[in-house]
Design a protein around this motif. Structure first.
Motif, PDB file in Angstrom:
ATOM      1  N   ASP A 104      51.623  21.996  40.105  1.00  0.00           N
ATOM      2  CA  ASP A 104      52.729  21.910  39.018  1.00  0.00           C
ATOM      3  C   ASP A 104      53.500  23.193  38.802  1.00  0.00           C
ATOM      4  O   ASP A 104      54.817  23.516  38.591  1.00  0.00           O
ATOM      5  CB  ASP A 104      52.409  21.317  37.672  1.00  0.00           C
ATOM      6  CG  ASP A 104      52.150  19.696  37.992  1.00  0.00           C
ATOM      7  OD1 ASP A 104      52.559  19.248  39.034  1.00  0.00           O
ATOM      8  OD2 ASP A 104      51.570  19.200  37.031  1.00  0.00           O
ATOM      9  N   ASN A 105      52.652  24.326  38.492  1.00  0.00           N
ATOM     10  CA  ASN A 105      53.121  25.600  38.204  1.00  0.00           C
ATOM     11  C   ASN A 105      54.022  26.094  39.295  1.00  0.00           C
ATOM     12  O   ASN A 105      55.137  26.772  39.340  1.00  0.00           O
ATOM     13  CB  ASN A 105      52.245  26.530  37.905  1.00  0.00           C
ATOM     14  CG  ASN A 105      51.492  26.358  36.575  1.00  0.00           C
ATOM     15  OD1 ASN A 105      52.199  25.374  35.811  1.00  0.00           O
ATOM     16  ND2 ASN A 105      50.676  27.055  36.150  1.00  0.00           N
ATOM     17  N   ALA A 106      53.795  25.849  40.780  1.00  0.00           N
ATOM     18  CA  ALA A 106      54.165  26.339  41.800  1.00  0.00           C
ATOM     19  C   ALA A 106      55.687  25.929  42.102  1.00  0.00           C
ATOM     20  O   ALA A 106      56.838  26.343  42.425  1.00  0.00           O
ATOM     21  CB  ALA A 106      53.402  26.131  43.172  1.00  0.00           C
ATOM     22  N   LYS A 107      55.408  24.612  41.591  1.00  0.00           N
ATOM     23  CA  LYS A 107      56.740  23.800  41.684  1.00  0.00           C
ATOM     24  C   LYS A 107      57.771  24.336  40.946  1.00  0.00           C
ATOM     25  O   LYS A 107      58.998  24.696  40.869  1.00  0.00           O
ATOM     26  CB  LYS A 107      56.716  22.139  41.473  1.00  0.00           C
ATOM     27  CG  LYS A 107      58.026  21.354  41.464  1.00  0.00           C
ATOM     28  CD  LYS A 107      57.699  20.151  41.270  1.00  0.00           C
ATOM     29  CE  LYS A 107      59.033  19.192  41.275  1.00  0.00           C
ATOM     30  NZ  LYS A 107      58.593  17.899  41.118  1.00  0.00           N
ATOM     31  N   ASP A 113      60.138  21.216  45.492  1.00  0.00           N
ATOM     32  CA  ASP A 113      59.196  20.469  45.697  1.00  0.00           C
ATOM     33  C   ASP A 113      58.088  20.782  46.716  1.00  0.00           C
ATOM     34  O   ASP A 113      58.177  21.238  47.732  1.00  0.00           O
ATOM     35  CB  ASP A 113      59.715  18.880  46.212  1.00  0.00           C
ATOM     36  CG  ASP A 113      60.562  18.224  44.983  1.00  0.00           C
ATOM     37  OD1 ASP A 113      60.169  18.721  43.857  1.00  0.00           O
ATOM     38  OD2 ASP A 113      61.496  17.602  45.318  1.00  0.00           O
ATOM     39  N   PRO A 114      56.720  20.316  46.404  1.00  0.00           N
ATOM     40  CA  PRO A 114      55.653  20.729  47.192  1.00  0.00           C
ATOM     41  C   PRO A 114      55.763  20.065  48.672  1.00  0.00           C
ATOM     42  O   PRO A 114      56.526  18.910  48.819  1.00  0.00           O
ATOM     43  CB  PRO A 114      54.460  20.096  46.568  1.00  0.00           C
ATOM     44  CG  PRO A 114      54.885  19.968  45.078  1.00  0.00           C
ATOM     45  CD  PRO A 114      56.248  19.643  45.035  1.00  0.00           C
ATOM     46  N   ARG A 115      55.335  20.483  49.776  1.00  0.00           N
ATOM     47  CA  ARG A 115      55.500  20.034  50.866  1.00  0.00           C
ATOM     48  C   ARG A 115      54.813  18.696  51.112  1.00  0.00           C
ATOM     49  O   ARG A 115      55.388  17.710  51.711  1.00  0.00           O
ATOM     50  CB  ARG A 115      54.961  21.050  51.980  1.00  0.00           C
ATOM     51  CG  ARG A 115      55.078  20.705  53.174  1.00  0.00           C
ATOM     52  CD  ARG A 115      54.248  21.758  54.353  1.00  0.00           C
ATOM     53  NE  ARG A 115      54.290  21.403  55.777  1.00  0.00           N
ATOM     54  CZ  ARG A 115      53.721  21.787  56.683  1.00  0.00           C
ATOM     55  NH1 ARG A 115      53.097  22.911  56.495  1.00  0.00           N
ATOM     56  NH2 ARG A 115      53.878  21.480  58.024  1.00  0.00           N
ATOM     57  N   TYR A 116      53.678  18.623  50.483  1.00  0.00           N
ATOM     58  CA  TYR A 116      52.995  17.282  50.353  1.00  0.00           C
ATOM     59  C   TYR A 116      53.099  16.728  49.033  1.00  0.00           C
ATOM     60  O   TYR A 116      53.050  17.438  48.019  1.00  0.00           O
ATOM     61  CB  TYR A 116      51.518  17.584  50.705  1.00  0.00           C
ATOM     62  CG  TYR A 116      51.358  17.916  52.046  1.00  0.00           C
ATOM     63  CD1 TYR A 116      51.374  17.186  53.308  1.00  0.00           C
ATOM     64  CD2 TYR A 116      50.924  19.556  52.322  1.00  0.00           C
ATOM     65  CE1 TYR A 116      51.176  17.817  54.455  1.00  0.00           C
ATOM     66  CE2 TYR A 116      50.741  20.015  53.513  1.00  0.00           C
ATOM     67  CZ  TYR A 116      51.009  19.030  54.716  1.00  0.00           C
ATOM     68  OH  TYR A 116      50.858  19.708  55.958  1.00  0.00           O
ATOM     69  N   VAL A 138      48.007  21.626  51.326  1.00  0.00           N
ATOM     70  CA  VAL A 138      48.231  21.570  49.911  1.00  0.00           C
ATOM     71  C   VAL A 138      48.076  23.040  49.162  1.00  0.00           C
ATOM     72  O   VAL A 138      48.720  23.292  48.394  1.00  0.00           O
ATOM     73  CB  VAL A 138      47.460  20.391  49.224  1.00  0.00           C
ATOM     74  CG1 VAL A 138      47.774  20.425  47.746  1.00  0.00           C
ATOM     75  CG2 VAL A 138      47.858  19.023  49.917  1.00  0.00           C
ATOM     76  N   VAL A 139      46.642  23.389  49.357  1.00  0.00           N
ATOM     77  CA  VAL A 139      46.299  24.773  48.569  1.00  0.00           C
ATOM     78  C   VAL A 139      47.283  25.901  49.250  1.00  0.00           C
ATOM     79  O   VAL A 139      47.673  26.552  48.573  1.00  0.00           O
ATOM     80  CB  VAL A 139      44.844  24.971  49.234  1.00  0.00           C
ATOM     81  CG1 VAL A 139      44.811  26.384  48.736  1.00  0.00           C
ATOM     82  CG2 VAL A 139      44.083  23.905  48.628  1.00  0.00           C
ATOM     83  N   ALA A 140      47.479  25.935  50.574  1.00  0.00           N
ATOM     84  CA  ALA A 140      48.621  26.934  51.143  1.00  0.00           C
ATOM     85  C   ALA A 140      49.881  26.843  50.702  1.00  0.00           C
ATOM     86  O   ALA A 140      50.262  27.822  50.354  1.00  0.00           O
ATOM     87  CB  ALA A 140      48.584  26.806  52.684  1.00  0.00           C
ATOM     88  N   ASP A 141      50.091  25.850  50.164  1.00  0.00           N
ATOM     89  CA  ASP A 141      51.483  25.420  50.008  1.00  0.00           C
ATOM     90  C   ASP A 141      51.969  26.054  48.429  1.00  0.00           C
ATOM     91  O   ASP A 141      52.789  26.423  48.095  1.00  0.00           O
ATOM     92  CB  ASP A 141      51.816  23.832  49.918  1.00  0.00           C
ATOM     93  CG  ASP A 141      53.549  23.650  49.439  1.00  0.00           C
ATOM     94  OD1 ASP A 141      54.274  24.429  50.199  1.00  0.00           O
ATOM     95  OD2 ASP A 141      53.706  22.788  48.662  1.00  0.00           O
ATOM     96  N   HIS A 143      50.421  28.543  47.106  1.00  0.00           N
ATOM     97  CA  HIS A 143      50.443  30.159  47.369  1.00  0.00           C
ATOM     98  C   HIS A 143      51.909  30.397  48.032  1.00  0.00           C
ATOM     99  O   HIS A 143      52.686  31.288  47.343  1.00  0.00           O
ATOM    100  CB  HIS A 143      49.503  30.730  48.182  1.00  0.00           C
ATOM    101  CG  HIS A 143      49.626  32.235  48.129  1.00  0.00           C
ATOM    102  ND1 HIS A 143      49.296  32.986  47.204  1.00  0.00           N
ATOM    103  CD2 HIS A 143      50.066  33.426  49.245  1.00  0.00           C
ATOM    104  CE1 HIS A 143      49.372  34.316  47.460  1.00  0.00           C
ATOM    105  NE2 HIS A 143      49.825  34.451  48.474  1.00  0.00           N
ATOM    106  N   ARG A 144      52.253  29.911  49.183  1.00  0.00           N
ATOM    107  CA  ARG A 144      53.454  30.028  49.975  1.00  0.00           C
ATOM    108  C   ARG A 144      54.685  29.706  49.305  1.00  0.00           C
ATOM    109  O   ARG A 144      55.831  30.601  49.419  1.00  0.00           O
ATOM    110  CB  ARG A 144      53.243  29.607  51.434  1.00  0.00           C
ATOM    111  CG  ARG A 144      52.475  30.249  52.402  1.00  0.00           C
ATOM    112  CD  ARG A 144      52.133  29.262  53.472  1.00  0.00           C
ATOM    113  NE  ARG A 144      51.336  30.001  54.489  1.00  0.00           N
ATOM    114  CZ  ARG A 144      50.613  29.229  55.559  1.00  0.00           C
ATOM    115  NH1 ARG A 144      50.815  27.880  55.417  1.00  0.00           N
ATOM    116  NH2 ARG A 144      49.786  30.026  56.114  1.00  0.00           N
ATOM    117  N   SER A 145      54.624  28.852  48.329  1.00  0.00           N
ATOM    118  CA  SER A 145      56.056  28.261  47.731  1.00  0.00           C
ATOM    119  C   SER A 145      56.577  29.475  46.558  1.00  0.00           C
ATOM    120  O   SER A 145      57.666  29.628  46.212  1.00  0.00           O
ATOM    121  CB  SER A 145      55.762  27.062  46.889  1.00  0.00           C
ATOM    122  OG  SER A 145      54.990  27.169  46.137  1.00  0.00           O
ATOM    123  N   VAL A 146      55.571  30.022  46.112  1.00  0.00           N
ATOM    124  CA  VAL A 146      55.620  31.225  45.131  1.00  0.00           C
ATOM    125  C   VAL A 146      55.984  32.626  45.683  1.00  0.00           C
ATOM    126  O   VAL A 146      56.652  33.353  45.673  1.00  0.00           O
ATOM    127  CB  VAL A 146      54.636  31.283  43.929  1.00  0.00           C
ATOM    128  CG1 VAL A 146      54.887  32.432  42.952  1.00  0.00           C
ATOM    129  CG2 VAL A 146      54.413  29.637  43.424  1.00  0.00           C
TER     130      VAL A 146
END
Length: 227
Positions: A104-107, A113-116, A138-141, A143-146
């Motif tokens: 949620d925070n990464a979004k 939106d998250p990849r998954y 899911v975990v990698a996303d 980190h990578r989105s931020v």
């Protein structure tokens, strides 16, 4: 006068989209420590069973639906295994609650939106075949989105590799044998059981380090944007 259309950085003190993750991370790390301890205890009982050797009355499953009464050591292993399974189940739930907050925070921080989608947060672990890569994704996303410019922390891959090794071992985190069959394995050949126990304990440690690493990075990013 021209106005700046760049959106303001989210303030963790006022932005309702940002969820506190420090407490969730601590709970997840504590749960992983308990799970690791439970699997160490299981390994100790595997050794005790191997040292004691199979009773002269034979295996618990005598065949043709006949089972002999378990001895005291076998009874205690049933208890250790049950407690370990319960602790592991709680650990999984606490881990996913932490991951949900991080997603949620990464979004909110990335504006994407998250990849998954949300269902994959839960279903990705239990659906065959896709559970080989979606949970890591899911975990990698998160980190990578931020931090799209940063490399994924190596601990994520270490954690995932150890998790898969635990699954592939056939006697680790998820296996088809019931407790009596595991006891029979300890009597006949304990080394594969101990190897699986070791992998799971190390995987729990890697997961704890991963949680600390990703949580710290996200919290520092949020603090930096607030000023």
């Amino acid at each position: 006068m021209e106005q700046n259309s760049t959106p303001a950085a989210p303030d963790p003190a006022t932005d309702p989209a940002l969820r506190p993750v420090r407490g969730a991370a601590r709970c997840a790390i504590a749960a992983l420590a308990l799970a690791g301890t439970a699997w160490v205890a299981r390994a100790v009982w595997h050794i005790r069973l191997a040292v004691a050797g199979q009773p002269t009355s034979g295996p618990l499953d005598q065949g043709d639906g006949v089972h002999r009464p378990p001895n005291a050591l076998e009874d205690s292993y049933h208890l250790v295994a049950s407690v370990g399974s319960a602790v592991t189940a709680v650990c999984v739930i606490v881990f996913l609650l932490w991951l949900d907050r991080m997603r949620d925070n990464a979004k909110a921080l990335s504006g994407t939106d998250p990849r998954y989608g949300y269902p994959w947060l839960w279903l990705g672990w239990i659906l065959p075949v896709v559970n080989l890569w979606i949970p890591r994704g899911v975990v990698a996303d998160v980190h990578r989105s931020v931090f799209p410019e940063r490399r994924l922390p190596a601990v994520v891959n270490w954690w995932w590799g150890l998790w898969l090794a635990g699954l592939a071992g056939g006697v680790g985190i998820i296996y088809s044998d019931d407790t009596d069959e595991v006891i029979a394995r300890a009597y006949s050949g304990v080394l594969p059981l101990l190897a699986a126990d070791l992998v799971i304990v190390v995987a729990a440690g890697a997961a704890a380090l991963m949680i600390h690493t990703l949580t710290t990075a996200q919290r520092e990013h949020v603090a930096g944007r607030a000023y």
